[in-house]
Scaffold this active site. Sequence first.
Site, PDB file in Angstrom:
ATOM      1  N   TYR A  11       7.017 -18.321  -1.066  1.00 20.58           N
ATOM      2  CA  TYR A  11       8.317 -18.908  -0.755  1.00 20.58           C
ATOM      3  C   TYR A  11       9.159 -17.863  -0.041  1.00 20.58           C
ATOM      4  CZ  TYR A  11      13.222 -20.035  -1.781  1.00 20.58           C
ATOM      5  OH  TYR A  11      14.582 -20.231  -1.699  1.00 20.58           O
ATOM      6  N   PHE A  12       9.690 -18.219   1.138  1.00 16.70           N
ATOM      7  CA  PHE A  12      10.553 -17.318   1.902  1.00 16.70           C
ATOM      8  C   PHE A  12      12.003 -17.665   1.611  1.00 16.70           C
ATOM      9  CE2 PHE A  12      12.869 -16.335   5.939  1.00 16.70           C
ATOM     10  CZ  PHE A  12      12.728 -14.951   5.901  1.00 16.70           C
ATOM     11  N   ALA A  13      12.719 -16.719   0.978  1.00 21.60           N
ATOM     12  CA  ALA A  13      14.127 -16.903   0.622  1.00 21.60           C
ATOM     13  C   ALA A  13      15.005 -16.096   1.568  1.00 21.60           C
ATOM     14  CB  ALA A  13      14.367 -16.449  -0.819  1.00 21.60           C
ATOM     15  N   GLU A  90      16.908 -26.892  -4.450  1.00 16.41           N
ATOM     16  CA  GLU A  90      17.255 -27.021  -3.034  1.00 16.41           C
ATOM     17  C   GLU A  90      17.710 -28.432  -2.652  1.00 16.41           C
ATOM     18  OE1 GLU A  90      17.562 -24.483  -1.037  1.00 16.41           O
ATOM     19  OE2 GLU A  90      16.779 -23.045  -2.469  1.00 16.41           O
TER      20      GLU A  90
END
Length: 173
Positions: A11-13, A90
């Site tokens: 997961y890219f935060a 989200e």
Amino acid sequence: MSTVNCARFMYFAFGSNLLKERLQLANPSAIFFSAGRLKDYKLNFGLWEKHAESAWHGGAATIEFCPGSEVWGVIWTLSNENLSSLDKQEGVSLGQYSPLEVSVETDQGLMLCRTYQMNNFHASPPSPQYKQVVCLGAKQNGLPVEYLKSLEAIQTNSYNGPSILDQIGTVMK
């Protein structure tokens, strides 16, 4: 032990989930993997409806396709069991954000990651508390100094009431 329970995703935060304590409020399996750079996107702040109520009392982070720009962030690995809690955080089922697969540059090469992009974007400055969480997360995970300076320069809406930061603060103490 079943291998299904061990399955993880990347997961890219780039927003409030840069901060470990924020992400782990709802996603306790999150483990830092790497800092990374998403090319051809820019960071922006806004609301998914013009007058949407926000738990952060201001705009939230999103990414927009923008050739030549870049967004720095953190790649976390999470248990597949946390996919639904991350989607819920989200606002996927509410139509606030849509999941997106992106290729993120890291020291270990390109990584295919899940990230989120706001739907029906309406520009709106973030609250000081939201900006603080983003900046704390960027510092915590060693994002480049120049990128951190650009985050610190973001204008806020000057909101000064209670926010999610209060919950995170108690976790961090």
